[in-house]
Design a protein around this motif. Structure first.
Motif, short mmCIF file in Angstrom:
data_model
loop_
_atom_site.label_atom_id
_atom_site.label_comp_id
_atom_site.label_asym_id
_atom_site.label_seq_id
_atom_site.Cartn_x
_atom_site.Cartn_y
_atom_site.Cartn_z
N LYS A 208 1.14 6.35 -7.31
CA LYS A 208 0.22 7.15 -7.56
C LYS A 208 0.40 8.47 -7.75
O LYS A 208 0.17 9.45 -8.44
CB LYS A 208 -1.21 6.89 -6.68
N ARG A 209 1.36 9.01 -6.33
CA ARG A 209 1.88 10.27 -6.34
C ARG A 209 2.46 10.73 -7.58
O ARG A 209 2.52 12.20 -8.14
CB ARG A 209 2.43 10.66 -5.02
N ALA A 210 3.41 9.54 -7.95
CA ALA A 210 4.32 9.73 -8.94
C ALA A 210 3.66 9.93 -10.47
O ALA A 210 4.16 9.90 -11.42
CB ALA A 210 5.52 8.74 -9.08
N GLY A 211 2.21 9.45 -10.42
CA GLY A 211 1.56 9.23 -11.67
C GLY A 211 1.97 7.97 -12.41
O GLY A 211 1.83 8.09 -13.97
N GLU A 212 2.38 6.92 -11.88
CA GLU A 212 2.83 5.71 -12.33
C GLU A 212 2.22 4.78 -11.87
O GLU A 212 1.38 4.44 -10.75
CB GLU A 212 4.21 5.63 -12.21
N SER A 213 2.38 3.56 -12.63
CA SER A 213 1.84 2.18 -12.02
C SER A 213 2.61 1.97 -11.29
O SER A 213 4.08 2.32 -10.87
CB SER A 213 1.47 1.30 -13.35
N ILE A 214 2.48 0.66 -10.33
CA ILE A 214 3.28 0.06 -9.51
C ILE A 214 4.55 -0.50 -10.26
O ILE A 214 5.69 -0.34 -9.62
CB ILE A 214 2.72 -0.86 -8.46
N GLU B 285 0.96 -1.45 -0.07
CA GLU B 285 0.09 -0.03 -0.04
C GLU B 285 0.80 1.21 0.08
O GLU B 285 0.67 2.37 -0.75
CB GLU B 285 -0.94 0.08 1.29
N VAL B 286 2.00 1.02 0.91
CA VAL B 286 2.97 2.38 0.73
C VAL B 286 3.45 2.49 -0.77
O VAL B 286 3.45 3.88 -1.02
CB VAL B 286 4.04 2.16 1.76
N ILE B 287 3.85 1.50 -1.26
CA ILE B 287 4.49 1.47 -2.56
C ILE B 287 3.41 2.02 -3.43
O ILE B 287 3.51 2.76 -4.45
CB ILE B 287 5.22 0.18 -3.03
N LEU C 233 10.26 -0.31 -11.58
CA LEU C 233 11.28 -0.58 -12.41
C LEU C 233 11.86 0.68 -12.62
O LEU C 233 13.41 0.71 -12.53
CB LEU C 233 10.68 -0.47 -13.86
N LYS C 234 11.41 1.85 -12.22
CA LYS C 234 12.64 3.30 -12.14
C LYS C 234 13.25 2.93 -11.17
O LYS C 234 14.47 3.48 -11.00
CB LYS C 234 11.64 4.35 -12.18
N ALA C 235 12.89 2.63 -9.91
CA ALA C 235 13.58 2.37 -8.66
C ALA C 235 14.76 1.47 -9.12
O ALA C 235 15.84 1.75 -8.53
CB ALA C 235 12.66 1.93 -7.67
N ALA C 236 14.51 0.41 -9.68
CA ALA C 236 15.51 -0.61 -9.92
C ALA C 236 16.64 -0.07 -10.73
O ALA C 236 17.84 -0.09 -10.59
CB ALA C 236 14.98 -1.92 -10.39
N GLN C 237 16.14 0.64 -11.82
CA GLN C 237 17.00 1.19 -12.82
C GLN C 237 18.20 2.19 -12.30
O GLN C 237 19.23 2.24 -12.31
CB GLN C 237 16.37 1.85 -14.08
N ASN C 238 17.48 3.33 -11.19
CA ASN C 238 18.05 3.92 -10.31
C ASN C 238 19.17 3.57 -9.53
O ASN C 238 20.22 4.08 -9.53
CB ASN C 238 17.11 4.97 -9.86
#
Length: 66
Positions: free
Chosen positions: A43-49, A36-38, A54-59
């Motif tokens: 949602k705040r970032a305007g992205e799907s989970i 739920e936190v993720i 994926l962006k978190a892993a890439q970063n």
């Protein structure tokens, strides 16, 4: 307009066939409550989970290369 059962079945079949050829699946287990936190952060970032994770892993991988 509501979709018919036949439309939903056709859409699901198309998605199943195309997803398998275009994407790899990763199952991620998180501690209770973290989903739920993720989801809220995504949602705040305007992205799907999926996009958010994926962006978190890439970063993280990019940071490890530096």
């Amino acid at each position: 307009m509501a979709r018919s059962d036949a439309q939903r079945k056709a859409t699901r079949a198309w998605n199943d066939a195309n997803m398998a050829t275009r994407y790899d699946r990763i199952n991620l287990l998180v501690p209770k409550g973290q989903k739920e936190v993720i989801a809220e952060a995504a949602k705040r970032a305007g992205e799907s989970i999926s996009q958010y994770m994926l962006k978190a892993a890439q970063n993280r991988m990019q940071g490890e290369q530096d």
